[in-house]
Design a protein around this motif. Structure first.
Motif, PDB file in Angstrom:
ATOM      1  N   ILE A   1       0.870  -1.178   0.000  1.00  0.00           N
ATOM      2  CA  ILE A   1       0.000   0.000   0.000  1.00  0.00           C
ATOM      3  C   ILE A   1       0.905   1.225   0.000  1.00  0.00           C
ATOM      4  O   ILE A   1       1.918   1.270   0.712  1.00  0.00           O
ATOM      5  N   TRP A   2       0.528   2.235  -0.793  1.00  0.00           N
ATOM      6  CA  TRP A   2       1.351   3.421  -0.997  1.00  0.00           C
ATOM      7  C   TRP A   2       0.606   4.676  -0.548  1.00  0.00           C
ATOM      8  O   TRP A   2      -0.618   4.756  -0.655  1.00  0.00           O
ATOM      9  N   ILE A   3       1.382   5.656  -0.078  1.00  0.00           N
ATOM     10  CA  ILE A   3       0.822   6.939   0.371  1.00  0.00           C
ATOM     11  C   ILE A   3       1.213   8.035  -0.615  1.00  0.00           C
ATOM     12  O   ILE A   3       2.393   8.196  -0.953  1.00  0.00           O
ATOM     13  N   ILE A   4       0.205   8.789  -1.065  1.00  0.00           N
ATOM     14  CA  ILE A   4       0.445   9.955  -1.916  1.00  0.00           C
ATOM     15  C   ILE A   4      -0.387  11.103  -1.352  1.00  0.00           C
ATOM     16  O   ILE A   4      -1.544  10.908  -0.972  1.00  0.00           O
ATOM     17  N   GLY A   5       0.186  12.300  -1.297  1.00  0.00           N
ATOM     18  CA  GLY A   5      -0.575  13.451  -0.839  1.00  0.00           C
ATOM     19  C   GLY A   5       0.233  14.393   0.026  1.00  0.00           C
ATOM     20  O   GLY A   5       1.452  14.252   0.186  1.00  0.00           O
ATOM     21  N   ASP A   6      -0.484  15.348   0.625  1.00  0.00           N
ATOM     22  CA  ASP A   6       0.155  16.437   1.372  1.00  0.00           C
ATOM     23  C   ASP A   6       0.204  16.151   2.867  1.00  0.00           C
ATOM     24  O   ASP A   6      -0.633  15.431   3.412  1.00  0.00           O
ATOM     25  N   GLY A   7       1.230  16.745   3.503  1.00  0.00           N
ATOM     26  CA  GLY A   7       1.321  16.710   4.954  1.00  0.00           C
ATOM     27  C   GLY A   7       2.098  15.551   5.514  1.00  0.00           C
ATOM     28  O   GLY A   7       2.082  15.326   6.730  1.00  0.00           O
ATOM     29  N   ILE A   8       2.815  14.816   4.646  1.00  0.00           N
ATOM     30  CA  ILE A   8       3.620  13.698   5.124  1.00  0.00           C
ATOM     31  C   ILE A   8       4.855  13.576   4.244  1.00  0.00           C
ATOM     32  O   ILE A   8       4.811  13.855   3.035  1.00  0.00           O
ATOM     33  N   GLY A   9       5.972  13.194   4.845  1.00  0.00           N
ATOM     34  CA  GLY A   9       7.207  13.050   4.081  1.00  0.00           C
ATOM     35  C   GLY A   9       8.333  12.506   4.937  1.00  0.00           C
ATOM     36  O   GLY A   9       8.373  12.733   6.145  1.00  0.00           O
ATOM     37  N   LYS A  10       9.221  11.754   4.314  1.00  0.00           N
ATOM     38  CA  LYS A  10      10.399  11.220   4.993  1.00  0.00           C
ATOM     39  C   LYS A  10      11.640  11.698   4.248  1.00  0.00           C
ATOM     40  O   LYS A  10      11.603  11.869   3.023  1.00  0.00           O
ATOM     41  N   PRO A  11      12.717  11.943   4.961  1.00  0.00           N
ATOM     42  CA  PRO A  11      12.916  11.843   6.417  1.00  0.00           C
ATOM     43  C   PRO A  11      12.338  13.017   7.192  1.00  0.00           C
ATOM     44  O   PRO A  11      12.358  13.024   8.406  1.00  0.00           O
ATOM     45  N   ALA A  12      11.826  14.030   6.434  1.00  0.00           N
ATOM     46  CA  ALA A  12      11.268  15.207   7.077  1.00  0.00           C
ATOM     47  C   ALA A  12      10.222  15.828   6.152  1.00  0.00           C
ATOM     48  O   ALA A  12      10.141  15.504   4.961  1.00  0.00           O
ATOM     49  N   LEU A  13       9.435  16.735   6.695  1.00  0.00           N
ATOM     50  CA  LEU A  13       8.406  17.400   5.902  1.00  0.00           C
ATOM     51  C   LEU A  13       8.990  18.250   4.785  1.00  0.00           C
ATOM     52  O   LEU A  13       8.295  18.589   3.835  1.00  0.00           O
ATOM     53  N   SER A  14      10.268  18.581   4.906  1.00  0.00           N
ATOM     54  CA  SER A  14      10.920  19.320   3.809  1.00  0.00           C
ATOM     55  C   SER A  14      10.993  18.473   2.550  1.00  0.00           C
ATOM     56  O   SER A  14      11.218  18.986   1.452  1.00  0.00           O
ATOM     57  N   ASN A  15      10.800  17.160   2.708  1.00  0.00           N
ATOM     58  CA  ASN A  15      10.763  16.242   1.570  1.00  0.00           C
ATOM     59  C   ASN A  15       9.354  15.653   1.448  1.00  0.00           C
ATOM     60  O   ASN A  15       9.179  14.457   1.236  1.00  0.00           O
ATOM     61  N   GLN A  16       8.348  16.520   1.540  1.00  0.00           N
ATOM     62  CA  GLN A  16       6.948  16.110   1.487  1.00  0.00           C
ATOM     63  C   GLN A  16       6.655  15.344   0.199  1.00  0.00           C
ATOM     64  O   GLN A  16       7.148  15.671  -0.879  1.00  0.00           O
ATOM     65  N   VAL A  17       5.825  14.319   0.311  1.00  0.00           N
ATOM     66  CA  VAL A  17       5.439  13.528  -0.853  1.00  0.00           C
ATOM     67  C   VAL A  17       4.670  14.381  -1.847  1.00  0.00           C
ATOM     68  O   VAL A  17       4.977  14.420  -3.040  1.00  0.00           O
ATOM     69  N   GLY A  18       3.646  15.088  -1.361  1.00  0.00           N
ATOM     70  CA  GLY A  18       2.786  15.841  -2.258  1.00  0.00           C
ATOM     71  C   GLY A  18       2.072  14.889  -3.211  1.00  0.00           C
ATOM     72  O   GLY A  18       1.896  13.703  -2.929  1.00  0.00           O
TER      73      GLY A  18
END
Length: 441
Positions: free
Chosen positions: A318-335
């Motif tokens: 299962i994969w996550i796409i969208g705003d407000g989450i990112g690794k290793p930090a929010l500066s690398n947000q998935v969007g």
């Protein structure tokens, strides 16, 4: 009838003209001759050699003069001149500088051809030597570092370098007919004639030596990055990857990354205890991508050579796409960039999890991401097949502030900044009956 007579006459005229041309320059006619007036007696690899040749024939027009250079039986360089008139012709031919070619004797061949396809050839032996460069230059951006000659074909420079040195090597023009020669990176080797930077790397920044051999093209240093004794493949200067079969609970050995203690380690996949790493997800095939610019590993489930997808029976990924989450930090947000989709760790029993710290990997008060069946658009979880009993995070239905399936934070509530949260999607009851739990650790 007159029209056909005229056409026939015209055809005869064309045929007559063609016959006149064939008669003027019949195949095999003429007797071309060469006079080598100025030809080099020796050369260095990398030279541009001047020549002067006189050409003539016995009344037959000439076509071309070819000057060819052979190493053993291999044609390595050629220069062609159109010889419209009898007389002297001058030019230059390049002597290629190549790896692992020792001093020896090459062959210069001069081939003169007339319009009747008659040729005459003359050859000359040409002793060749590798240049004895007094020094080389390592060019890194706007900086030039002089590489001193050590012995033979070996050159080196020792300086305070960063861990990675991106530069090319340049040899000065050598001798009367020499050219500047650049050595850069092509594929996964050093190659002459390019200024693409060579990805030198050391285990750490500091005082170390960069070396290069102008005969073998051997260069150093290059750090080898390995996981479980298997070398990672370079994508670019900051990205390396490897596909591995990994076992749940097995120790993961990471070699070559000198500052690994400063990297962010994804606890969903790797449990860190000092310098020991243990794999946490279920056994299977995974792609591990090392991102040196952001200092973390991306871990993604695989199915053969493809990224894993969610199967009808609830296994897979299962994969996550969208705003407000990112690794290793929010500066690398998935969007909404599918190429950056996060792979939730498969933890067994058809459950998938992602662990984040509020304010660091997930926004505390504003999220808008959703769960997908693949690392792309396509199958996705909406409010008709995903539910949650949580009192902070909710599933959008299109009327409650979020699109169907998109997650949001309840109005007036927030995730606790600095606290760790585990999002788990459970599809053990069926892909159409998924349950989301959000647990504060």
């Amino acid at each position: 009838m007159k029209k056909y007579i005229k056409y026939f006459a015209f055809s005869l005229f064309i045929a007559f003209v063609g016959c006149k041309e064939d008669y003027k320059y019949p195949l095999g006619g003429g007797n071309p001759s060469l006079d080598l007036k100025e030809v080099p007696n020796s050369a260095f690899f990398g030279d541009s050699l001047s020549f002067k040749v006189g050409v003539t024939d016995q009344g037959t027009a000439l076509s071309t003069l070819k000057v060819q250079l052979y190493y053993s039986e291999d044609l390595v360089s050629e220069h062609t001149i159109r010889t419209k008139e009898y007389g002297d012709y001058s030019g230059k031919i390049y002597v290629p500088y190549l790896a692992n070619i020792p001093n020896g004797t090459a062959t210069l061949k001069f081939v003169l051809q007339n319009v009747g396809m008659v040729t005459v050839e003359e050859t000359k032996e040409l002793p060749l030597s590798r240049p004895d460069f007094p020094f080389l230059n390592l060019i890194v951006g706007d900086e030039t570092y002089k590489m001193e000659k050590l012995s033979g074909y070996e050159y080196a420079v020792t300086e305070d370098f960063p861990q990675k040195v991106q530069g090319y090597i340049q040899a000065p023009a050598y001798g009367e007919h020499g050219n500047v020669i650049n050595f850069g990176w092509e594929g996964d080797n050093v190659k002459e004639g390019t200024m693409q930077v060579i990805p030198f790397s050391n285990y750490s920044a500091g005082n170390y030596t960069v070396q290069f051999n102008t005969l073998t093209y051997a260069a150093a240093p290059f750090v080898s990055y390995k996981i479980n004794d298997t070398e990672l493949t370079m994508v670019d200067d900051n990205t390396y990857f490897i596909d591995l079969q990994l076992e749940n609970g097995a120790e993961i050995n990471i070699d070559g990354i000198a500052d690994i203690d400063t990297w962010w380690i994804d606890s969903d996949y790797l449990k860190q205890e000092g310098d020991k790493y243990t794999f946490q997800a279920i056994s299977g095939k995974y792609k591990i991508t090392a991102k040196f610019d952001k200092k973390y590993f991306i871990v993604e489930a695989m199915n053969g050579t493809d990224f894993a997808t969610l199967n009808a029976d609830g296994t897979g990924a299962i994969w996550i796409i969208g705003d407000g989450i990112g690794k290793p930090a929010l500066s690398n947000q998935v969007g909404w960039d599918t190429g950056k989709a996060l792979c939730m760790a498969p933890i067994g029993d058809k459950k998938y999890q992602v662990t984040v710290v509020a304010g660091q990997q997930v926004r505390a008060d504003d999220i808008n991401f959703k769960f997908f069946h693949q690392k792309n658009w396509g199958g996705e979880f909406k409010n008709d097949n995903l539910t949650t009993d949580g009192d902070v995070v909710y599933v959008g239905d299109g009327d409650n502030g979020r699109d169907p399936g998109n997650l949001g934070v309840q109005s007036g509530k927030t995730l606790e900044a600095g606290a760790t949260y585990v999002f788990v999607v459970d599809v053990s009851g069926g892909v159409s009956n998924a349950k989301l739990t959000v647990t504060k650790k």
